[in-house]
Design a protein around this motif. Structure first.
Motif, mmCIF file in Angstrom:
data_model
loop_
_atom_site.group_PDB
_atom_site.id
_atom_site.type_symbol
_atom_site.label_atom_id
_atom_site.label_comp_id
_atom_site.label_asym_id
_atom_site.label_seq_id
_atom_site.Cartn_x
_atom_site.Cartn_y
_atom_site.Cartn_z
ATOM 1 N N UNK A 1 -25.214 83.139 61.239
ATOM 2 C CA UNK A 1 -25.212 81.659 61.375
ATOM 3 C C UNK A 1 -26.677 81.418 60.650
ATOM 4 N N UNK A 2 -27.458 82.171 60.511
ATOM 5 C CA UNK A 2 -28.944 81.884 60.065
ATOM 6 C C UNK A 2 -28.580 81.681 58.250
ATOM 7 N N UNK A 3 -27.791 82.343 57.777
ATOM 8 C CA UNK A 3 -27.566 81.979 56.366
ATOM 9 C C UNK A 3 -26.533 80.739 56.186
ATOM 10 N N UNK A 4 -25.999 80.411 57.130
ATOM 11 C CA UNK A 4 -25.220 79.122 56.975
ATOM 12 C C UNK A 4 -26.240 78.194 57.253
ATOM 13 N N UNK A 5 -26.932 78.194 58.355
ATOM 14 C CA UNK A 5 -27.824 77.077 58.496
ATOM 15 C C UNK A 5 -28.935 77.003 57.494
ATOM 16 N N UNK A 6 -29.406 77.937 56.873
ATOM 17 C CA UNK A 6 -30.280 77.738 55.703
ATOM 18 C C UNK A 6 -29.578 77.031 54.498
ATOM 19 N N UNK A 7 -28.399 77.283 54.197
ATOM 20 C CA UNK A 7 -27.682 76.506 53.157
ATOM 21 C C UNK A 7 -27.695 74.884 53.476
ATOM 22 N N UNK A 8 -27.626 74.645 54.652
ATOM 23 C CA UNK A 8 -27.664 73.231 54.939
ATOM 24 C C UNK A 8 -29.013 72.670 55.543
ATOM 25 N N UNK A 9 -29.978 73.628 55.470
ATOM 26 C CA UNK A 9 -31.253 73.343 55.819
ATOM 27 C C UNK A 9 -31.396 72.855 57.511
ATOM 28 N N UNK A 10 -30.591 73.834 58.255
ATOM 29 C CA UNK A 10 -30.672 73.061 59.621
ATOM 30 C C UNK A 10 -31.330 74.396 60.414
ATOM 31 N N UNK A 11 -31.619 74.098 61.606
ATOM 32 C CA UNK A 11 -32.144 75.133 62.461
ATOM 33 C C UNK A 11 -30.893 76.080 62.788
ATOM 34 N N UNK A 12 -31.439 77.507 62.994
ATOM 35 C CA UNK A 12 -30.266 78.439 63.173
ATOM 36 C C UNK A 12 -29.640 78.099 64.486
#
Length: 188
Positions: free
Chosen positions: A64-75
């Motif tokens: 979830x951290x990688x996915x959040x990082x791509x979209x620049x969201x909080x984990x």
């Protein structure tokens, strides 16, 4: 089997009435559409759809951290998404998730315009290129070395832009890094 499992579970929970066949979702698409509209407020559907479509573009399990990082969201926001739609995800490795079915991937991507898919895929490519440059040996670099070429191939198919893919796959230094991290020729 998934559709039957959903109907069976819904009948047992009382969410569906055996006497009302018209309430049954029409196949997989009806199942996804029903669940998506039930779990997502109308005002947030576009944002949630983009987040789910990102998962549809991933070529393997990611955190979830990688996915959040791509979209620049909080984990935490991405973890909430995975929790909300937990029946749509598998977790083949501890802490990593992927959408459980190819039909679900197709459903999510069909809900977006071609330009929206290009934009999401470009975010993935940019993030992964940066991960390779940093060469920290973390999950994002592993994923990049294994799958970045597939995201670039999609970019090429969507826009006939083969130069970036051609340049990327012909870098000898990447081959050595792939072999070093994968301990073989698994990603080459």
């Amino acid at each position: 089997p998934t559709y039957l499992r959903y109907v069976y579970d819904s009948l047992n929970k009382g969410a569906l009435n055996a006497e009302n066949a018209a309430a049954l979702p029409q196949g997989f698409i009806g199942l996804y559409e029903q669940e998506f509209t039930q779990k997502t407020p109308a005002g947030e559907r576009k944002k949630v759809l983009n987040q789910l479509a990102l998962w549809a573009l991933f070529k393997g399990p990611v955190s979830a951290n990688l996915a959040a990082s791509v979209l620049e969201l909080e984990e935490e926001k991405m973890k909430d998404l995975v929790d909300t739609y937990s029946s749509w995800f598998n977790s083949p490795e501890s802490g990593k998730y992927e959408l459980y079915h190819e039909r679900l991937r197709v459903y999510l991507l069909q809900k977006l315009k071609s330009e929206e898919i290009k934009l999401l895929n470009e975010k993935i490519i940019t993030f992964l290129e940066d991960a390779i440059k940093q060469a920290k040996g973390e999950q994002d670099e592993y994923y990049a070395l294994e799958h970045l070429h597939q995201h670039m191939a999609l970019e090429s198919q969507l826009g006939n832009q083969y130069e970036r893919l051609h340049s990327y796959v012909n870098q000898d230094s990447l081959w050595r890094r792939q072999i070093q991290l994968s301990k073989g020729y698994d990603w080459s």
